[in-house]
Design a protein around this motif. Structure first.
Motif, PDB file in Angstrom:
ATOM      1  N   HIS A  10      51.671  -7.683   4.358  1.00  0.00           N
ATOM      2  CA  HIS A  10      52.332  -6.752   3.439  1.00  0.00           C
ATOM      3  C   HIS A  10      52.748  -7.475   2.161  1.00  0.00           C
ATOM      4  O   HIS A  10      52.599  -6.935   1.057  1.00  0.00           O
ATOM      5  CB  HIS A  10      53.542  -6.108   4.127  1.00  0.00           C
ATOM      6  N   ASN A  11      53.255  -8.702   2.301  1.00  0.00           N
ATOM      7  CA  ASN A  11      53.657  -9.499   1.141  1.00  0.00           C
ATOM      8  C   ASN A  11      52.462  -9.884   0.277  1.00  0.00           C
ATOM      9  O   ASN A  11      52.627 -10.268  -0.875  1.00  0.00           O
ATOM     10  CB  ASN A  11      54.417 -10.755   1.582  1.00  0.00           C
ATOM     11  N   HIS A  12      51.264  -9.783   0.821  1.00  0.00           N
ATOM     12  CA  HIS A  12      50.032 -10.053   0.075  1.00  0.00           C
ATOM     13  C   HIS A  12      49.302  -8.747  -0.275  1.00  0.00           C
ATOM     14  O   HIS A  12      48.095  -8.734  -0.485  1.00  0.00           O
ATOM     15  CB  HIS A  12      49.130 -10.990   0.888  1.00  0.00           C
ATOM     16  N   ARG A  13      50.065  -7.647  -0.283  1.00  0.00           N
ATOM     17  CA  ARG A  13      49.596  -6.309  -0.682  1.00  0.00           C
ATOM     18  C   ARG A  13      48.496  -5.742   0.204  1.00  0.00           C
ATOM     19  O   ARG A  13      47.619  -5.011  -0.244  1.00  0.00           O
ATOM     20  CB  ARG A  13      49.153  -6.298  -2.149  1.00  0.00           C
ATOM     21  N   CYS A  14      48.535  -6.090   1.476  1.00  0.00           N
ATOM     22  CA  CYS A  14      47.602  -5.535   2.459  1.00  0.00           C
ATOM     23  C   CYS A  14      48.409  -4.877   3.567  1.00  0.00           C
ATOM     24  O   CYS A  14      49.467  -5.367   3.938  1.00  0.00           O
ATOM     25  CB  CYS A  14      46.738  -6.623   3.089  1.00  0.00           C
ATOM     26  N   ASN A  15      47.916  -3.776   4.087  1.00  0.00           N
ATOM     27  CA  ASN A  15      48.555  -3.132   5.235  1.00  0.00           C
ATOM     28  C   ASN A  15      47.791  -3.515   6.488  1.00  0.00           C
ATOM     29  O   ASN A  15      46.663  -3.069   6.703  1.00  0.00           O
ATOM     30  CB  ASN A  15      48.574  -1.615   5.075  1.00  0.00           C
ATOM     31  N   VAL A  16      48.431  -4.325   7.305  1.00  0.00           N
ATOM     32  CA  VAL A  16      47.815  -4.823   8.528  1.00  0.00           C
ATOM     33  C   VAL A  16      48.772  -4.590   9.682  1.00  0.00           C
ATOM     34  O   VAL A  16      49.977  -4.787   9.551  1.00  0.00           O
ATOM     35  CB  VAL A  16      47.468  -6.328   8.396  1.00  0.00           C
ATOM     36  N   ILE A  17      48.208  -4.156  10.798  1.00  0.00           N
ATOM     37  CA  ILE A  17      48.983  -3.974  12.027  1.00  0.00           C
ATOM     38  C   ILE A  17      48.570  -5.048  13.011  1.00  0.00           C
ATOM     39  O   ILE A  17      47.390  -5.377  13.128  1.00  0.00           O
ATOM     40  CB  ILE A  17      48.710  -2.584  12.638  1.00  0.00           C
ATOM     41  N   CYS A  18      49.539  -5.571  13.715  1.00  0.00           N
ATOM     42  CA  CYS A  18      49.289  -6.527  14.781  1.00  0.00           C
ATOM     43  C   CYS A  18      49.603  -5.820  16.099  1.00  0.00           C
ATOM     44  O   CYS A  18      50.604  -5.120  16.215  1.00  0.00           O
ATOM     45  CB  CYS A  18      50.190  -7.736  14.590  1.00  0.00           C
ATOM     46  N   SER A  19      48.723  -5.986  17.081  1.00  0.00           N
ATOM     47  CA  SER A  19      48.951  -5.359  18.387  1.00  0.00           C
ATOM     48  C   SER A  19      48.746  -6.375  19.503  1.00  0.00           C
ATOM     49  O   SER A  19      47.909  -7.269  19.399  1.00  0.00           O
ATOM     50  CB  SER A  19      47.996  -4.173  18.581  1.00  0.00           C
ATOM     51  N   SER A  20      49.519  -6.220  20.560  1.00  0.00           N
ATOM     52  CA  SER A  20      49.372  -7.080  21.740  1.00  0.00           C
ATOM     53  C   SER A  20      49.084  -6.201  22.947  1.00  0.00           C
ATOM     54  O   SER A  20      49.526  -5.059  23.020  1.00  0.00           O
ATOM     55  CB  SER A  20      50.630  -7.916  21.970  1.00  0.00           C
ATOM     56  N   SER A  21      48.340  -6.778  23.892  1.00  0.00           N
ATOM     57  CA  SER A  21      47.862  -5.964  25.003  1.00  0.00           C
ATOM     58  C   SER A  21      47.872  -6.726  26.318  1.00  0.00           C
ATOM     59  O   SER A  21      47.851  -7.954  26.357  1.00  0.00           O
ATOM     60  CB  SER A  21      46.429  -5.500  24.701  1.00  0.00           C
ATOM     61  N   ILE A  22      47.832  -5.957  27.392  1.00  0.00           N
ATOM     62  CA  ILE A  22      47.695  -6.506  28.728  1.00  0.00           C
ATOM     63  C   ILE A  22      46.340  -7.213  28.872  1.00  0.00           C
ATOM     64  O   ILE A  22      46.139  -8.021  29.761  1.00  0.00           O
ATOM     65  CB  ILE A  22      47.891  -5.399  29.798  1.00  0.00           C
ATOM     66  N   ASP A  23      45.403  -6.942  27.938  1.00  0.00           N
ATOM     67  CA  ASP A  23      44.092  -7.611  27.982  1.00  0.00           C
ATOM     68  C   ASP A  23      44.160  -9.074  27.517  1.00  0.00           C
ATOM     69  O   ASP A  23      43.145  -9.728  27.380  1.00  0.00           O
ATOM     70  CB  ASP A  23      43.037  -6.831  27.191  1.00  0.00           C
ATOM     71  N   ARG A  24      45.364  -9.574  27.249  1.00  0.00           N
ATOM     72  CA  ARG A  24      45.652 -10.970  26.893  1.00  0.00           C
ATOM     73  C   ARG A  24      45.364 -11.299  25.429  1.00  0.00           C
ATOM     74  O   ARG A  24      45.379 -12.447  25.038  1.00  0.00           O
ATOM     75  CB  ARG A  24      44.898 -11.953  27.802  1.00  0.00           C
TER      76      ARG A  24
END
Length: 156
Positions: free
Chosen positions: A76-90
């Motif tokens: 976001h601070n670099h003007r990009c919208n990125v989501i981080c996700s974590s999963s049971i798939d490791r």
């Protein structure tokens, strides 16, 4: 007091789209647009426009439950919208909303990655992930390198 709050509360919006339980949500305002992301037992990450309740994007890629989603303050601070996700798939995955694609996959946990949190300093450059393998991993988002594995927990 709680009863007064409960009686005066009303449902403002409903976001419909996941086919199973929602485990995590996060919120972000970017260029006067309010966004909500959600991670679900249906193995997907959804992005919603809060103003009109519309699903903007649906990300598939995890092979199991998505436990946690967070908008990346570093990106976001670099003007990009990125989501981080974590999963049971490791895995921990980064998704670019504008480009509608997966940016990267981080692995290293032996069991499911349950929780993620970005650092409140250095512009969110560091990411901690907690796992069912009883470890916490510290990652550098900029270089995608693992910096340290914290051991010592005896139960999940």
């Amino acid at each position: 007091m709680f009863e007064t709050f409960r009686l005066s509360s009303k449902l403002l919006k409903t976001f419909t789209g996941h086919s199973s339980s929602v485990y995590s949500i996060d919120y972000l305002t970017f260029d006067n647009c309010q966004l909500l992301c959600s991670g679900s037992e249906d193995k997907t990450v959804c992005v919603w426009n809060v103003a009109n309740n519309k699903e903007i994007q649906l990300f598939n890629g995890h092979s199991s439950f998505v436990y946690c989603v967070k908008f990346s303050p570093y990106h976001h601070n670099h003007r990009c919208n990125v989501i981080c996700s974590s999963s049971i798939d490791r895995t921990i995955r980064f998704w670019n909303i504008k480009d509608k694609q997966q940016l990267q996959i981080l692995s290293g946990h032996i069991l499911g990655a349950c929780e993620i949190e970005f650092s409140s300093f250095n512009g969110g450059r560091y990411l901690c992930s907690g796992s069912e393998d009883k470890t916490i991993r510290l990652l550098d988002v900029e270089t995608s390198k693992s910096l340290h594995v914290f051991n010592g927990h005896t139960n999940i």
